[in-house]
Design a protein around this motif. Structure first.
Motif, short mmCIF file in Angstrom:
data_model
loop_
_atom_site.label_atom_id
_atom_site.label_comp_id
_atom_site.label_asym_id
_atom_site.label_seq_id
_atom_site.Cartn_x
_atom_site.Cartn_y
_atom_site.Cartn_z
N GLU A 1 -2.56 5.77 2.96
CA GLU A 1 -3.14 5.03 4.08
C GLU A 1 -3.11 5.87 5.35
O GLU A 1 -4.06 5.87 6.15
CB GLU A 1 -2.38 3.72 4.27
CG GLU A 1 -3.11 2.69 5.11
CD GLU A 1 -4.25 2.01 4.37
OE1 GLU A 1 -4.92 1.17 4.99
OE2 GLU A 1 -4.48 2.31 3.19
N LEU B 1 -5.08 -4.03 5.45
CA LEU B 1 -4.27 -2.82 5.46
C LEU B 1 -4.40 -2.11 6.81
O LEU B 1 -5.33 -2.35 7.58
CB LEU B 1 -4.71 -1.90 4.33
CG LEU B 1 -4.58 -2.50 2.93
CD1 LEU B 1 -4.98 -1.48 1.87
CD2 LEU B 1 -3.16 -3.01 2.67
N PHE C 1 0.83 -1.19 0.00
CA PHE C 1 0.00 0.00 0.00
C PHE C 1 0.87 1.24 0.00
O PHE C 1 2.05 1.21 0.37
CB PHE C 1 -0.95 0.01 1.21
CG PHE C 1 -0.24 0.04 2.54
CD1 PHE C 1 0.14 1.24 3.13
CD2 PHE C 1 0.01 -1.14 3.22
CE1 PHE C 1 0.78 1.26 4.35
CE2 PHE C 1 0.66 -1.13 4.45
CZ PHE C 1 1.04 0.08 5.01
N TYR D 1 -5.45 0.77 7.80
CA TYR D 1 -6.75 1.39 8.09
C TYR D 1 -7.79 0.32 8.42
O TYR D 1 -8.57 0.47 9.36
CB TYR D 1 -7.24 2.23 6.91
CG TYR D 1 -8.64 2.76 7.13
CD1 TYR D 1 -8.85 3.88 7.93
CD2 TYR D 1 -9.74 2.12 6.57
CE1 TYR D 1 -10.13 4.35 8.17
CE2 TYR D 1 -11.03 2.59 6.80
CZ TYR D 1 -11.21 3.71 7.60
OH TYR D 1 -12.48 4.16 7.85
#
Length: 469
Positions: free
Chosen positions: A8, A434, A3, A436
């Motif tokens: 992010e 991820l 990512f 988040y």
């Protein structure tokens, strides 16, 4: 899987932290309060310091990566609000505190000072113009922090033992772990603490002082200790297994007459080794500040990235290599481990027996008896409880594997740049892979520390020039 770090990070700030102006301790609820990283009233002072520091490091590194002036303004407001609440704790009121809490807050305050200096802000006023936090205040607090914390940490056995043969370790003479070597003190707090002191001292007071010279020497010896002093050699990556109680308290640590406290495993404890890696990296960055002639100039972390040739960075790399190997081999990091890679397990002996005979409790007992005699009536019961807690946490992506994001402070190692770490976390988190996703979907006590470590890791990446994880 990988990512973009700044994307992010801004998503976390915008969607979870709110507008940067109103959310702090007044929030409630596990998600709206970002898993308690805002430090609610039921948290210890140390936990609140660490989480405030994690936020400051995250926010100051996100500032230059933010997508708009509006977001940057919100970030400054939030930084100011945190400083209003926590500036009195930067120079610790209790100088005996020896864990990573105050160092992380001090590093966050340093980052806030560096940002204010670069932005030509004499003070932070964004959240409340009647309560400014000035550069002069931050510099004064950090100068006091360096002096007070240096005295504290150099008085600890964990500091002194590094200068002794075998780190003043103890060799187990009986049982299944015969021949393995144990340190009497933990390394995570003192390594990160002295790394923070070393870096901040170099950046504020310069390199031509006794603290800089002593810590340069200590970290060199520390690297020798990490590389050579604890036997139990293993095949991968050249670093000895350590067999060090690298995180949290144990009976008799640092000369205290404590009872059985926390059992966090030996070398494979990823969460606490991340702090050791971070501390080593800070020492290498202190040297880089001196090499660049940036002492007393308050450079941002990203302007003093450690060189791979520095002995502290080289030693940290071996620890990075270890976790990279484990992720390749097993798709996850280790949290639980015993000397000679014996599998940890609860003890089978009936609780209340005179001594444990197997499993995780045995390793703890053999360490304890080298320092002081533990309370045998509760030894097995507490050991098993702690072990079972570790097993539970080891299956939680926010509580364990995500801890390794903190190693992004090291810089561009394949562990973090290849995407394998993120993929390993995905193996644990399922579709919520991820950062988040992890911090927004996991709830409860196990998610709290993981969320804070994720902020630390994203900050480390942005301060090390890493664009993707």
């Amino acid at each position: 899987m990988a990512f973009t770090v700044k994307t992010e990070a801004e998503k976390i700030f915008t969607n979870i932290m709110g507008d940067g102006a109103v959310r702090l301790a007044a929030d409630s609820g596990s998600k709206t309060n970002f898993h308690d990283i805002f430090g609610t009233s039921n948290k210890s002072e140390g936990v609140k310091r660490q989480r405030a520091g994690s936020q400051l490091l995250f926010l100051t590194s996100l500032y230059s990566n933010a997508s708009s002036a509006t977001v940057r303004g919100q970030i400054l407001t939030r930084i100011h609000r945190i400083l209003i609440n926590y500036k009195s704790f930067i120079n610790p009121a209790d100088p005996s505190e020896e864990g990573p809490e105050s160092p992380i807050l001090a590093l966050g305050a340093y980052a806030a000072l560096a940002l204010a200096k670069d932005a030509n802000m004499a003070s932070y006023t964004q959240a409340d113009s009647s309560r400014p936090v000035t550069q002069a205040e931050l510099r004064s607090a950090l100068t006091g922090y360096v002096s007070k914390s240096y005295t504290t940490f150099t008085g600890l056995n964990s500091y002194k033992n590094v200068r002794l043969a075998n780190g003043n370790g103890v060799t187990v003479s009986t049982g299944a772990l015969v021949g393995t070597k144990h340190a009497k003190t933990a390394l995570n707090g003192v390594t990160l603490g002295l790394g923070a002191v070393h870096f901040i001292n170099a950046a504020i007071n310069g390199a031509g002082n006794a603290i800089y010279s002593d810590l340069s020497d200590w970290f060199t010896k520390m690297c020798t200790c990490l590389n050579q002093s604890y036997g139990n050699s293993r095949d991968n990556n050249g670093l000895t297994e350590l067999c060090v109680n690298i995180g949290a308290g144990r009976a008799g640590d640092n000369g205290k007459g404590s009872d059985l406290d926390q059992i966090r495993g030996y070398f494979p404890s990823s969460g606490y080794n991340s702090f050791v890696i971070w501390g080593l990296n800070l020492a290498a960055r202190a040297y880089r500040i001196a090499e660049l002639g940036d002492t007393t100039k308050i450079p941002q972390f990203k302007n003093a990235v450690a060189l791979s040739s520095h002995v502290c960075q080289q030693t940290a790399a071996k620890m990075m290599n270890y976790y990279n190997t484990q992720i390749i081999n097993e798709g996850r990091s280790f949290e639980i481990g015993l000397p000679n890679f014996k599998a940890g397990s609860p003890d089978a002996t009936q609780a209340g027996s005179s001594a444990p005979t197997s499993g995780y409790a045995l390793a703890a007992y053999q360490h304890f008896t080298s320092v002081q005699l533990p309370s045998t009536s509760t030894q097995i019961e507490v050991s098993n409880k702690q072990f079972n807690t570790l097993v539970e946490h080891n299956g939680d992506p926010a509580a364990v594997t995500a801890y390794l994001y903190t190693t992004a402070w090291y810089g561009g190692h394949t562990l973090v740049t290849s995407g394998k770490l993120t993929s390993a976390i995905a193996n644990k988190a399922g579709s919520a892979a991820l950062p988040y996703d992890i911090v927004s979907t996991n709830t409860g006590v196990k998610a709290e520390a993981g969320a804070s470590r994720i902020l630390q890791g994203l900050a480390g990446a942005m301060n090390s020039g890493i664009t993707t994880l």
